[in-house]
Design an enzyme around this catalytic site. Structure first.
Site, PDB file in Angstrom:
ATOM      1  N   ASP A   1      -0.414   0.354  -5.353  1.00  0.00           N
ATOM      2  CA  ASP A   1      -1.557   0.931  -4.532  1.00  0.00           C
ATOM      3  C   ASP A   1      -2.691   0.820  -5.505  1.00  0.00           C
ATOM      4  OD1 ASP A   1      -1.080   3.329  -2.209  1.00  0.00           O
ATOM      5  OD2 ASP A   1      -3.136   3.310  -3.272  1.00  0.00           O
TER       6      ASP A   1
ATOM      7  N   GLY B   1       4.834   6.713  -2.042  1.00  0.00           N
ATOM      8  CA  GLY B   1       6.175   6.093  -2.057  1.00  0.00           C
ATOM      9  C   GLY B   1       7.345   6.402  -1.243  1.00  0.00           C
TER      10      GLY B   1
ATOM     11  N   CYS C   1       0.915  -1.156   0.134  1.00  0.00           N
ATOM     12  CA  CYS C   1       0.061   0.042  -0.113  1.00  0.00           C
ATOM     13  C   CYS C   1       0.926   1.107   0.094  1.00  0.00           C
ATOM     14  CB  CYS C   1      -0.819  -0.035   1.224  1.00  0.00           C
ATOM     15  SG  CYS C   1      -2.089  -1.220   1.290  1.00  0.00           S
TER      16      CYS C   1
ATOM     17  N   CYS D   1       0.370   5.540  10.609  1.00  0.00           N
ATOM     18  CA  CYS D   1       0.755   6.798  11.199  1.00  0.00           C
ATOM     19  C   CYS D   1      -0.516   7.322  12.334  1.00  0.00           C
ATOM     20  CB  CYS D   1       0.658   7.841  10.098  1.00  0.00           C
ATOM     21  SG  CYS D   1      -0.730   7.925   8.967  1.00  0.00           S
TER      22      CYS D   1
ATOM     23  N   ASP E   1      -4.793  -4.220  -6.187  1.00  0.00           N
ATOM     24  CA  ASP E   1      -5.534  -4.272  -4.768  1.00  0.00           C
ATOM     25  C   ASP E   1      -4.962  -5.078  -3.922  1.00  0.00           C
ATOM     26  OD1 ASP E   1      -7.277  -4.473  -2.615  1.00  0.00           O
ATOM     27  OD2 ASP E   1      -9.089  -4.488  -4.187  1.00  0.00           O
TER      28      ASP E   1
HETATM   29  C1  LIG Z   1      -0.622   5.044   4.623  1.00  0.00           C
HETATM   30  S1  LIG Z   1      -0.804   5.180   3.068  1.00  0.00           S
HETATM   31  C2  LIG Z   1       0.678   4.851   2.392  1.00  0.00           C
HETATM   32  C3  LIG Z   1       1.805   5.600   2.300  1.00  0.00           C
HETATM   33  C4  LIG Z   1       3.130   5.358   1.830  1.00  0.00           C
HETATM   34  N1  LIG Z   1       3.648   3.922   2.261  1.00  0.00           N
HETATM   35  C5  LIG Z   1       4.305   6.102   1.740  1.00  0.00           C
HETATM   36  O1  LIG Z   1       5.194   6.273   2.704  1.00  0.00           O
HETATM   37  O2  LIG Z   1       4.281   7.380   0.956  1.00  0.00           O
HETATM   38  C6  LIG Z   1      -1.656   3.743   2.641  1.00  0.00           C
HETATM   39  C7  LIG Z   1      -2.197   3.868   1.199  1.00  0.00           C
HETATM   40  O3  LIG Z   1      -2.923   2.595   0.972  1.00  0.00           O
HETATM   41  C8  LIG Z   1      -3.599   2.513  -0.076  1.00  0.00           C
HETATM   42  N2  LIG Z   1      -4.562   1.720   0.029  1.00  0.00           N
HETATM   43  C9  LIG Z   1      -5.746   1.655   0.445  1.00  0.00           C
HETATM   44  N3  LIG Z   1      -6.521   0.270   0.291  1.00  0.00           N
HETATM   45  C10 LIG Z   1      -5.554  -0.386  -0.439  1.00  0.00           C
HETATM   46  C11 LIG Z   1      -5.565  -1.491  -1.120  1.00  0.00           C
HETATM   47  N4  LIG Z   1      -6.994  -2.256  -0.906  1.00  0.00           N
HETATM   48  N5  LIG Z   1      -4.752  -2.073  -1.835  1.00  0.00           N
HETATM   49  C12 LIG Z   1      -3.674  -1.141  -2.240  1.00  0.00           C
HETATM   50  N6  LIG Z   1      -3.573  -0.305  -1.784  1.00  0.00           N
HETATM   51  C13 LIG Z   1      -4.505   0.445  -0.842  1.00  0.00           C
HETATM   52  C14 LIG Z   1      -4.162   3.834  -0.104  1.00  0.00           C
HETATM   53  O4  LIG Z   1      -4.465   4.515  -1.498  1.00  0.00           O
HETATM   54  C15 LIG Z   1      -2.785   4.872   0.389  1.00  0.00           C
HETATM   55  O5  LIG Z   1      -2.203   5.208  -0.487  1.00  0.00           O
END
Ligand SMILES: C[S@@+](CC[C@H](N)C(=O)[O-])C[C@H]1O[C@@H](n2cnc3c(N)ncnc32)[C@H](O)[C@@H]1O
Length: 446
Positions: free
Chosen positions: A284, A264, A260, A382, A311
């Site tokens: 993502d 990045g 997820c 976070c 996903d």
């Molecule tokens: C906490 S953020 C990630 C931040 C990232 N790790 C960074 O350091 O930049 C969580 C991410 O999970 C994604 N997300 C939510 N549900 C998801 C899924 N079912 N599959 C993949 N990504 C997902 C969201 O779009 C979001 O960008």
């Protein structure tokens, strides 16, 4: 400031931005960035003024509303949205911005009301604001919700989990001014080159006390105009979030999957640490999110990282037992980053926490199997909340074939917590000068 017969352009923009955030549910950082990008012609000091009033009004919203309600017969909730927004942004300036005379704030508010076709309410706006200006020294709130502008349910949640002094320190820390925290891509440029470049661009730089790879920047206008950013030598990332890369501790040639990962931050850090070796795949949910990652990959110029839409809830047999490291930095309530994104405290609900904890388990139930035996799983959020953090760690240890990996000493000499030997840490603002962040490290049993 651009003076005219009507309100200043800056205050009109502030009104529009706040309306979009507070009345229509826009995310503050997204709406503000879009508006500032569109009005790049404004002078640096005017852009800084807009940012300060927008962010400050949102940060102190509950305090501001309590003040308005004390001085107005019509309560904030019953007011016309434009009028309450004009009052809110003006009260912020009266209470928190000494350098602007209150009379100027009142005059501008009246002009805004007239410009937005509320001639009939200009006396009301003027009256409420002049009263607040006269009585401002008397507004002293002792309850934490109005004092720190924090919803009661969040205060209660934290009080159940932490000592009261810790909770209060955390709320104070959320309201402190924060320079921009950046991580240096030290495989792209040396710290010396980065500091020299920032100095040439007249950026104010402080070393981050928590990590050698991180800096705190202020005094710049936009980041896109800062050479070190354009060149991909620095990435905006809180130092707490960069500890995920430190906990992952990748070895040359490692294959890393960030399930997820947009935009990045953590993956780019790991790509930097891999110094051109190995392979990092960032996934993502949507094309738009992946475009953000790709922009960052292009800017930083790393060649050992790529992004794809996937996903995380969907199993991918091609990754089964393939990853040396899986990064599961999962969607969460974000209560740890209220200092940077203050709208979170008004938007998240208790039910969201429960739903998110379920989603986190669902994702973990799929992605754990991508870790090869002996490989690492890093689970992080976070947020500051046992349900999404310590409870999930316990669930992983009870349900999945993983054992904790000590992270003692992994984040430098300033970060010391008993729990680190058991492979996890809850970073709390106020205890450390950073966002609230949870990191837990596991190894897949052979
Ligand atoms: C906490 S953020 C990630 C931040 C990232 N790790 C960074 O350091 O930049 C969580 C991410 O999970 C994604 N997300 C939510 N549900 C998801 C899924 N079912 N599959 C993949 N990504 C997902 C969201 O779009 C979001 O960008």
């Amino acid at each position: 400031m651009t003076k005219q017969n009507g309100p200043t352009k800056e205050r009109e923009l502030i009104l529009d931005i706040l309306m979009e955030i507070l009345e229509y549910g826009g995310y503050s950082h997204v709406v503000l960035k879009k508006a500032l990008d569109k009005h790049q012609y404004l002078e640096k000091q005017n852009r800084a003024f807009i940012t300060r009033v927008v962010e400050g009004t949102i940060e102190y919203l509950l305090t501001i509303d309590a003040v308005i309600d004390q001085c107005s017969k019509t309560k904030v909730k019953k007011m016309k949205p434009v009028i309450r927004t004009i009052l809110r942004m003006s009260v912020y300036q009266i209470l928190k911005m000494d350098r602007i005379p209150d009379s100027a704030v009142c005059d501008e508010a009246v002009k805004l009301a007239v410009k937005r076709k509320f001639h009939g309410l200009k006396g009301f706006v003027n009256g409420v604001l002049r009263t607040i200006s006269r009585e401002k020294e008397t507004f002293v709130f002792t309850d934490w919700s109005r004092k720190y502008s924090m919803p009661d349910w969040i205060i209660e949640l934290w009080k159940q989990q932490y000592p009261a002094e810790t909770v209060e320190r955390m709320m104070q820390a959320f309201l402190e001014e924060r320079p921009t925290s950046v991580r240096c891509n030290l495989d792209r440029a040396s710290m010396e080159e980065i500091l020299q470049s920032l100095e040439q661009d007249h950026v104010t730089v402080q070393k981050n006390p928590l990590a050698d790879h991180a800096l705190l920047l202020s005094g710049y206008d936009y980041l896109d105009a800062v050479t070190a950013f354009r060149e991909g030598w620095i990435t905006v990332q809180d130092v707490s979030s960069s500890f995920v890369g430190e906990a992952a501790d990748p070895k040359p040639g490692d294959k890393v999957l960030d399930v997820c990962g947009a935009p990045g931050g953590k993956s780019l850090h790991i790509a930097d640490k891999l110094a051109g070796t190995g392979q990092v795949v960032v996934r993502d949910l949507t094309e738009n999110k992946i475009l953000l990652v790709e922009d960052n990959i292009r800017r930083t110029g790393f060649t050992n990282i790529r992004a794809e839409v996937w996903d995380a809830l969907e199993e991918d047999p091609s990754w089964e037992e393939q990853a040396d490291i899986v990064i599961a930095d999962l969607p969460c309530s974000g209560l740890g980053i209220i200092g940077k994104k203050p709208d979170i405290k008004y938007q998240v609900t208790k039910e969201d926490l429960e739903d998110l904890a379920e989603l986190q388990k669902d994702i973990l139930s799929v992605v754990w199997n991508y870790v090869k035996p002996g490989g690492k799983l890093i689970y992080s959020t976070c947020t500051i909340d046992h349900l999404e953090n310590e409870d999930q760690r316990n669930w992983i240890l009870e349900t999945l074939p993983f054992e904790p990996v000590s992270i003692e000493g992994a984040f430098g000499s300033q970060i010391k917590e008993e729990t680190m030997k058991d492979g996890y840490i809850q970073l709390l603002p106020g205890r450390y000068p950073c966002d609230g962040f949870f990191i837990s490290a596991f190894r897949r049993k052979a």
